[in-house]
Design a protein around this motif. Structure first.
Motif, PDB file in Angstrom:
ATOM      1  N   GLY A  99     -32.235  13.124 -31.361  1.00 46.64           N
ATOM      2  CA  GLY A  99     -32.235  14.499 -30.539  1.00 46.64           C
ATOM      3  C   GLY A  99     -31.564  14.182 -29.353  1.00 46.64           C
ATOM      4  N   LYS A 100     -30.785  13.277 -29.216  1.00 42.33           N
ATOM      5  CA  LYS A 100     -30.249  12.761 -27.887  1.00 42.33           C
ATOM      6  C   LYS A 100     -29.158  13.960 -27.549  1.00 42.33           C
ATOM      7  N   THR A 101     -28.907  14.100 -26.271  1.00 42.08           N
ATOM      8  CA  THR A 101     -27.960  14.764 -25.611  1.00 42.08           C
ATOM      9  C   THR A 101     -27.427  14.321 -24.493  1.00 42.08           C
ATOM     10  N   CYS A 102     -26.276  14.809 -24.059  1.00 39.90           N
ATOM     11  CA  CYS A 102     -25.683  14.065 -22.674  1.00 39.90           C
ATOM     12  C   CYS A 102     -25.685  15.240 -21.585  1.00 39.90           C
ATOM     13  N   PHE A 103     -26.269  14.682 -20.581  1.00 36.96           N
ATOM     14  CA  PHE A 103     -25.816  15.879 -19.385  1.00 36.96           C
ATOM     15  C   PHE A 103     -24.557  15.467 -18.633  1.00 36.96           C
ATOM     16  N   SER A 104     -24.038  16.664 -18.336  1.00 40.17           N
ATOM     17  CA  SER A 104     -22.687  16.700 -17.589  1.00 40.17           C
ATOM     18  C   SER A 104     -22.775  17.677 -16.531  1.00 40.17           C
TER      19      SER A 104
ATOM     20  N   GLY B 206     -12.932  15.455 -10.736  1.00 36.79           N
ATOM     21  CA  GLY B 206     -11.562  15.555 -10.404  1.00 36.79           C
ATOM     22  C   GLY B 206     -11.683  16.802  -9.330  1.00 36.79           C
ATOM     23  N   THR B 207     -10.668  16.773  -8.474  1.00 36.29           N
ATOM     24  CA  THR B 207     -10.345  17.738  -7.402  1.00 36.29           C
ATOM     25  C   THR B 207      -9.662  19.038  -7.712  1.00 36.29           C
ATOM     26  N   TYR B 208      -8.525  18.721  -8.540  1.00 35.14           N
ATOM     27  CA  TYR B 208      -7.432  19.947  -8.859  1.00 35.14           C
ATOM     28  C   TYR B 208      -7.966  20.452 -10.256  1.00 35.14           C
ATOM     29  N   ARG B 209      -8.354  21.682 -10.091  1.00 36.59           N
ATOM     30  CA  ARG B 209      -9.105  22.211 -11.503  1.00 36.59           C
ATOM     31  C   ARG B 209      -7.720  23.032 -12.168  1.00 36.59           C
ATOM     32  N   GLU B 210      -7.946  22.628 -13.559  1.00 36.73           N
ATOM     33  CA  GLU B 210      -6.826  22.923 -14.413  1.00 36.73           C
ATOM     34  C   GLU B 210      -6.924  24.517 -14.622  1.00 36.73           C
ATOM     35  N   LYS B 211      -5.468  25.190 -14.385  1.00 32.91           N
ATOM     36  CA  LYS B 211      -5.700  26.873 -14.576  1.00 32.91           C
ATOM     37  C   LYS B 211      -6.544  27.053 -13.385  1.00 32.91           C
ATOM     38  N   ASN B 212      -7.154  26.638 -12.337  1.00 31.90           N
ATOM     39  CA  ASN B 212      -8.178  27.017 -11.444  1.00 31.90           C
ATOM     40  C   ASN B 212      -9.480  27.487 -12.086  1.00 31.90           C
ATOM     41  N   ILE B 213      -9.814  26.720 -13.019  1.00 33.54           N
ATOM     42  CA  ILE B 213     -11.185  26.819 -13.624  1.00 33.54           C
ATOM     43  C   ILE B 213     -12.355  26.765 -12.982  1.00 33.54           C
ATOM     44  N   ASN B 214     -13.296  27.440 -12.770  1.00 36.87           N
ATOM     45  CA  ASN B 214     -14.585  27.258 -12.017  1.00 36.87           C
ATOM     46  C   ASN B 214     -15.674  27.212 -12.882  1.00 36.87           C
TER      47      ASN B 214
ATOM     48  N   MET C  26      -7.841  17.992 -17.878  1.00 43.19           N
ATOM     49  CA  MET C  26      -8.879  17.452 -19.042  1.00 43.19           C
ATOM     50  C   MET C  26      -8.037  16.723 -19.846  1.00 43.19           C
ATOM     51  N   ASP C  27      -6.889  16.978 -20.172  1.00 44.72           N
ATOM     52  CA  ASP C  27      -6.127  15.879 -21.500  1.00 44.72           C
ATOM     53  C   ASP C  27      -6.166  14.627 -20.995  1.00 44.72           C
TER      54      ASP C  27
ATOM     55  N   PRO D 142     -17.061  27.628 -17.173  1.00 46.79           N
ATOM     56  CA  PRO D 142     -18.099  26.353 -17.050  1.00 46.79           C
ATOM     57  C   PRO D 142     -17.436  25.338 -16.356  1.00 46.79           C
ATOM     58  N   SER D 143     -18.165  24.397 -16.172  1.00 49.62           N
ATOM     59  CA  SER D 143     -17.886  23.083 -15.462  1.00 49.62           C
ATOM     60  C   SER D 143     -16.919  22.428 -16.444  1.00 49.62           C
ATOM     61  N   ILE D 144     -15.975  21.609 -15.548  1.00 48.91           N
ATOM     62  CA  ILE D 144     -14.790  20.974 -16.362  1.00 48.91           C
ATOM     63  C   ILE D 144     -15.646  19.854 -17.034  1.00 48.91           C
ATOM     64  N   ALA D 145     -16.503  19.239 -16.610  1.00 47.82           N
ATOM     65  CA  ALA D 145     -17.395  18.284 -17.034  1.00 47.82           C
ATOM     66  C   ALA D 145     -17.900  18.720 -18.571  1.00 47.82           C
ATOM     67  N   SER D 146     -18.361  19.983 -18.652  1.00 44.34           N
ATOM     68  CA  SER D 146     -18.907  20.376 -19.907  1.00 44.34           C
ATOM     69  C   SER D 146     -17.674  20.589 -20.752  1.00 44.34           C
ATOM     70  N   LEU D 147     -16.710  20.877 -20.540  1.00 40.50           N
ATOM     71  CA  LEU D 147     -15.556  20.997 -21.150  1.00 40.50           C
ATOM     72  C   LEU D 147     -14.752  19.659 -21.582  1.00 40.50           C
ATOM     73  N   ILE D 148     -14.952  18.518 -20.961  1.00 41.48           N
ATOM     74  CA  ILE D 148     -14.695  17.611 -21.216  1.00 41.48           C
ATOM     75  C   ILE D 148     -15.588  16.777 -22.459  1.00 41.48           C
ATOM     76  N   GLN D 149     -16.788  16.966 -21.971  1.00 42.32           N
ATOM     77  CA  GLN D 149     -17.818  16.481 -22.956  1.00 42.32           C
ATOM     78  C   GLN D 149     -17.464  17.006 -24.264  1.00 42.32           C
ATOM     79  N   LYS D 150     -17.159  18.328 -24.216  1.00 41.88           N
ATOM     80  CA  LYS D 150     -17.066  18.981 -25.675  1.00 41.88           C
ATOM     81  C   LYS D 150     -15.879  18.241 -26.494  1.00 41.88           C
ATOM     82  N   ARG D 151     -14.877  18.054 -25.784  1.00 41.24           N
ATOM     83  CA  ARG D 151     -13.632  17.600 -26.216  1.00 41.24           C
ATOM     84  C   ARG D 151     -13.958  16.176 -26.789  1.00 41.24           C
ATOM     85  N   LEU D 152     -14.745  15.362 -25.900  1.00 39.11           N
ATOM     86  CA  LEU D 152     -15.155  14.011 -26.379  1.00 39.11           C
ATOM     87  C   LEU D 152     -16.208  13.988 -27.477  1.00 39.11           C
ATOM     88  N   LYS D 153     -16.861  15.098 -27.713  1.00 39.37           N
ATOM     89  CA  LYS D 153     -17.945  15.315 -28.926  1.00 39.37           C
ATOM     90  C   LYS D 153     -19.001  14.213 -28.475  1.00 39.37           C
ATOM     91  N   ILE D 154     -19.541  14.341 -27.381  1.00 44.93           N
ATOM     92  CA  ILE D 154     -20.755  13.330 -26.741  1.00 44.93           C
ATOM     93  C   ILE D 154     -21.846  14.226 -26.473  1.00 44.93           C
TER      94      ILE D 154
END
Length: 162
Positions: free
Chosen positions: A88-93, A56-64, A28-29, A66-78
């Motif tokens: 009122g716009k959001t981003c689907f991930s 991404g294929t390899y999941r950090e700490k084998n997380i399943n 994710m980093d 929530p989705s890795i995309a949602s965690l990346i989205q949160k870090r990017l603040k999108i």
């Protein structure tokens, strides 16, 4: 006519030994680093991104979940809060794990949504590291992350072809 690459970025770890890897960055980093630089290079506002796909294929700490995309989205603040975002716009991930053809699959999905005018900008990210964040001799891949920002063009001479 089709999806056009606005910007592309790859971030990777150039160290080759266990001792030199002090930061222990995860998938994710690396994805976030690549995405931030990709967005900056494209000169777009993060709030204008409608879609984020993680391939991404390899999941950090084998997380399943929530989705890795949602965690990346949160870090990017999108597009996290429709009440605070513009109009009122959001981003689907979501995650799209399809191995070596993950990028092709993501481009196809993003293209279909852009062609239907449901999405204007799509960000495809990938980050792969050993799940423990440490290099191991039996994990032969470079720790890395990438990001590609796509938009749509109605020009028949531009975009991904058949």
């Amino acid at each position: 006519m089709g999806a056009v690459i606005e910007a592309n970025r790859v971030e990777f770890e150039s160290y080759t030994t266990h001792e030199l890897v002090a930061t222990k960055l995860g998938a994710m980093d690396f994805s976030v680093l690549a995405a931030e630089k990709c967005i900056l290079e494209a000169g777009v506002d993060k709030d204008d991104i409608d879609l984020l796909i993680n391939i991404g294929t390899y999941r950090e700490k084998n997380i399943n979940e929530p989705s890795i995309a949602s965690l990346i989205q949160k870090r990017l603040k999108i597009g996290l809060d429709p009440y605070e975002a513009k109009f009122g716009k959001t981003c689907f991930s979501f995650d799209l794990r399809n191995g070596v053809v993950g990028m092709l699959s993501a481009v196809q999905v993003a293209s279909a949504l852009m062609q239907q005018k449901m999405v204007k900008l799509a960000l495809i990210v990938s980050g792969d590291v050993h799940p423990s964040k440490r290099r191991t001799p039996d994990f032969p891949y470079t720790h890395m992350g990438s990001a590609t920002l796509l938009s749509w063009s109605d020009d028949e001479d531009k975009g991904f072809g058949k």
